[in-house]
Design a protein around this motif. Sequence first.
Motif, PDB file in Angstrom:
ATOM      1  N   PRO A 106     -50.254 -22.438   9.162  1.00 23.06           N
ATOM      2  CA  PRO A 106     -49.677 -22.520   7.807  1.00 23.06           C
ATOM      3  C   PRO A 106     -48.241 -23.022   7.740  1.00 23.06           C
ATOM      4  CG  PRO A 106     -50.810 -20.423   8.130  1.00 23.06           C
ATOM      5  CD  PRO A 106     -50.748 -21.083   9.475  1.00 23.06           C
ATOM      6  N   HIS A 107     -47.472 -22.934   8.845  1.00 26.91           N
ATOM      7  CA  HIS A 107     -46.065 -23.331   8.758  1.00 26.91           C
ATOM      8  C   HIS A 107     -45.885 -24.847   8.896  1.00 26.91           C
ATOM      9  CE1 HIS A 107     -46.903 -22.739  12.997  1.00 26.91           C
ATOM     10  NE2 HIS A 107     -45.776 -23.313  13.361  1.00 26.91           N
ATOM     11  N   PHE A 108     -46.958 -25.578   9.271  1.00 26.02           N
ATOM     12  CA  PHE A 108     -46.844 -27.048   9.245  1.00 26.02           C
ATOM     13  C   PHE A 108     -48.082 -27.703   8.645  1.00 26.02           C
ATOM     14  CE2 PHE A 108     -48.271 -25.951  13.602  1.00 26.02           C
ATOM     15  CZ  PHE A 108     -49.408 -26.732  13.739  1.00 26.02           C
ATOM     16  N   ALA A 109     -48.852 -26.945   7.868  1.00 21.84           N
ATOM     17  CA  ALA A 109     -50.093 -27.463   7.283  1.00 21.84           C
ATOM     18  C   ALA A 109     -49.807 -28.298   6.034  1.00 21.84           C
ATOM     19  CB  ALA A 109     -51.025 -26.310   6.937  1.00 21.84           C
ATOM     20  N   TRP A 110     -50.801 -29.090   5.682  1.00 18.71           N
ATOM     21  CA  TRP A 110     -50.832 -29.833   4.420  1.00 18.71           C
ATOM     22  C   TRP A 110     -52.107 -29.444   3.686  1.00 18.71           C
ATOM     23  CZ3 TRP A 110     -46.638 -32.966   3.529  1.00 18.71           C
ATOM     24  CH2 TRP A 110     -45.882 -33.358   4.638  1.00 18.71           C
ATOM     25  N   PRO A 111     -52.208 -29.633   2.383  1.00 18.96           N
ATOM     26  CA  PRO A 111     -51.109 -29.926   1.476  1.00 18.96           C
ATOM     27  C   PRO A 111     -50.136 -28.736   1.374  1.00 18.96           C
ATOM     28  CG  PRO A 111     -53.242 -30.371   0.452  1.00 18.96           C
ATOM     29  CD  PRO A 111     -53.509 -29.581   1.693  1.00 18.96           C
ATOM     30  N   LYS A 112     -48.920 -29.014   0.970  1.00 18.47           N
ATOM     31  CA  LYS A 112     -47.968 -27.962   0.687  1.00 18.47           C
ATOM     32  C   LYS A 112     -48.357 -27.290  -0.626  1.00 18.47           C
ATOM     33  CE  LYS A 112     -44.132 -30.196   3.118  1.00 18.47           C
ATOM     34  NZ  LYS A 112     -42.780 -30.768   2.986  1.00 18.47           N
ATOM     35  N   PRO A 113     -47.884 -26.068  -0.889  1.00 18.98           N
ATOM     36  CA  PRO A 113     -46.832 -25.341  -0.204  1.00 18.98           C
ATOM     37  C   PRO A 113     -47.306 -24.683   1.095  1.00 18.98           C
ATOM     38  CG  PRO A 113     -47.660 -24.008  -2.006  1.00 18.98           C
ATOM     39  CD  PRO A 113     -48.345 -25.348  -2.105  1.00 18.98           C
ATOM     40  N   ARG A 114     -46.416 -24.641   2.060  1.00 16.65           N
ATOM     41  CA  ARG A 114     -46.683 -23.981   3.323  1.00 16.65           C
ATOM     42  C   ARG A 114     -46.320 -22.495   3.223  1.00 16.65           C
ATOM     43  NH1 ARG A 114     -44.077 -28.989   6.795  1.00 16.65           N
ATOM     44  NH2 ARG A 114     -45.975 -30.269   6.797  1.00 16.65           N
ATOM     45  N   ALA A 115     -46.565 -21.772   4.305  1.00 14.33           N
ATOM     46  CA  ALA A 115     -46.223 -20.357   4.366  1.00 14.33           C
ATOM     47  C   ALA A 115     -45.449 -20.085   5.644  1.00 14.33           C
ATOM     48  CB  ALA A 115     -47.483 -19.492   4.318  1.00 14.33           C
ATOM     49  N   ASP A 116     -44.583 -19.092   5.584  1.00 19.56           N
ATOM     50  CA  ASP A 116     -43.765 -18.708   6.736  1.00 19.56           C
ATOM     51  C   ASP A 116     -44.625 -17.916   7.719  1.00 19.56           C
ATOM     52  OD1 ASP A 116     -41.747 -18.020   8.500  1.00 19.56           O
ATOM     53  OD2 ASP A 116     -40.967 -16.403   7.229  1.00 19.56           O
ATOM     54  N   PHE A 117     -45.452 -18.647   8.464  1.00 18.96           N
ATOM     55  CA  PHE A 117     -46.338 -17.992   9.426  1.00 18.96           C
ATOM     56  C   PHE A 117     -45.550 -17.187  10.452  1.00 18.96           C
ATOM     57  CE2 PHE A 117     -48.375 -18.169  13.626  1.00 18.96           C
ATOM     58  CZ  PHE A 117     -49.469 -17.350  13.361  1.00 18.96           C
ATOM     59  N   HIS A 118     -44.433 -17.706  10.917  1.00 22.69           N
ATOM     60  CA  HIS A 118     -43.665 -16.996  11.935  1.00 22.69           C
ATOM     61  C   HIS A 118     -43.216 -15.628  11.431  1.00 22.69           C
ATOM     62  CE1 HIS A 118     -42.545 -21.171  13.723  1.00 22.69           C
ATOM     63  NE2 HIS A 118     -43.695 -20.734  14.185  1.00 22.69           N
ATOM     64  N   GLY A 119     -42.687 -15.599  10.219  1.00 28.48           N
ATOM     65  CA  GLY A 119     -42.247 -14.327   9.658  1.00 28.48           C
ATOM     66  C   GLY A 119     -43.396 -13.357   9.462  1.00 28.48           C
TER      67      GLY A 119
END
Length: 665
Positions: A270-283
Amino acid sequence: MSDRAFTVIENQWITLKDGTRLAARIWMPDNAENDPVPAVFEFLPYRKRDGTSPRDESTYPVFAAAGIAGVRVDIRGSGESDGVIDGEYTKLELANACELIGWIAEQPWSNGSVGMMGISWGGFNSLQVAALRPPALKAVISIASTVDRFNDDIHYKNGTHLSAQLSWAATMLAYQSRSPDPELTGNRWKDMWLERLEKEPFFMEEWLEHQRRDDFWKHGSVSENFADIEIPVLVIAGWADGYRNTPIKAIEGLGPKAKAIIGPWVHKYPHFAWPKPRADFHGEAIRFWNRWLRGEQNGAETLPQVRAYLLEAIRPAPRREFDPGRWIAKDLWSKPEGAYLHVGATGALGFGKPTAAATRDVFLRSPLDTGTAAGEYFTLKPDVEMAIDQRSDDAGSLCFETAPLASDLDCLGMPVLTLKVKSEGELANLCARIVDVHPDGTAYRVAFGVLNLAHRKSNEFPEKLVPGEETEIRMELDACGYRFKPGHRIRLSLSTAYWPMILPPPSDPGLTIDTASIELSLPKLGEAQDVVVKEPDNPSPLPDYIEHEPGATRRSVTRDLSGNRTEYRIFEDTGLHEHPTTGLSTRQIRDERWTISPEDPLSMTGQSVWTCDMQRPGWFVRTISTARMICDADNWIIAGEVLAFDGEDQVFAKTFEKVVPRDLM
């Protein structure tokens, strides 16, 4: 999140009890032997050295800086690991995973708690390993995965034969044919490579032997007994991906121990997926890991059970950078109530359940090339891999449409369609699509479902249709999250073909549909709240590699009107890129073609060719892997080939050929 220093162990050999040596890449927080840390484990056949290195390098350094070790291990027979792969999610693979979890937990730097994570293959085996309950495994994050290997994977879908099965067999033949990196294995590399080439299986031979939901597919399908999973699970997927059903199915099966996030994305993290908006997967992930691997009281368990992005007014385009919509949350998931629609006497789609009415039979036999606007089952980019404007497919379909809507209709879940049909043949397929028709006529596919009518009652024990006998069909369509806007229309499109996504049965009898019996239930959103899902701080989290030659992507449909033949072509070239640290350059080219005559189901052909290059100054290897499929009335006929080159010299050649009887398909 802390900012702890860490070290990357580029290659760590781990020797299993049977003597097989597997290759791991480890991101280790500094001083871990004095201040032990939890670990996140990922177990894949996709090659840590090159195949998954960009995404690994986008995530595991962030975990390590937060005091969480990352352990990325290549499955046997892939990357630099010894041996030969023996299939997907086999008992051996899962046993190896459990052994590796035990190894991690016993290391002096480990606090004894292990999480398992992955997307696709790694998401699948994370759930499957969780069901085996290795003692040190405390939590799982599963992305773009499945709980049902027969109905929600890349092989079959509700008894229909996905063309993606051939595509995936070609992909795995290509991936498993590639050489280890001599920089890590030394002079053993060529012997290891030749062993793989000689012994690797052509996966499709095995998959085609199981055309119904038998024990082969039940193995690894955690839906067989959700109670086997006792640890917390976070399940993530995207609406633009083929694995969109899993989050909802997982929370329905696992209950409160599972949480779900569904975004607008293709088959990516999710932190580099398309289409946006993305999600802060790391957090999200670090909070989850700290709660369940460290015991940190951070409230992760109190998050809503479902967070989903509700799309709205999507305009299909050659590329979708951003999809409009909003994030909503449901604290506890429950089966949604239905917004019912039916087909009235005038042929319009109206709200409400059908009333008792005289049968209104309509005959439907779609051209066999109906479906070229469907996109692919397995989407990696936000371009025409996703479904495009549906008007071309709707031209070969039976369509019913509402009047323009007067108010919003919010949906989240799996639509259900029931109807009565009959056929003069014993086998037939049916595809149903829910389409958002914009005021200007633009047609966006919101949800779809396919069904081999022989599987109408059971995927394990299919039954032929009785020619001329009416039967009631119930279809559960793929999950969707969508707002239908005022002024838009809802269209139900039915077709007897959806090529090339699904392959046709051996005959094409068409269907007689009682339109008076059609009932469509759209899953109403129900009680929910708007929420904010944080986007990643880094808008470009993937590392930059050195580009020597650019990549290319092409999709095309060619209709030979004189020859009455349609070709669907996929061309993907990654370009040639060099890892700036290892100096290894790689390139993969996929050239795939499907053809069919719109009037002859036995004319179907498929071929996928992969060319894979690896090189350094003074060293170059190439493999060319081919998978082909044709059919006759009784059989699927498949063939494969692998060629390998060390520099200019061909060092290996192997062919596969098999004829597999059709099993009510």
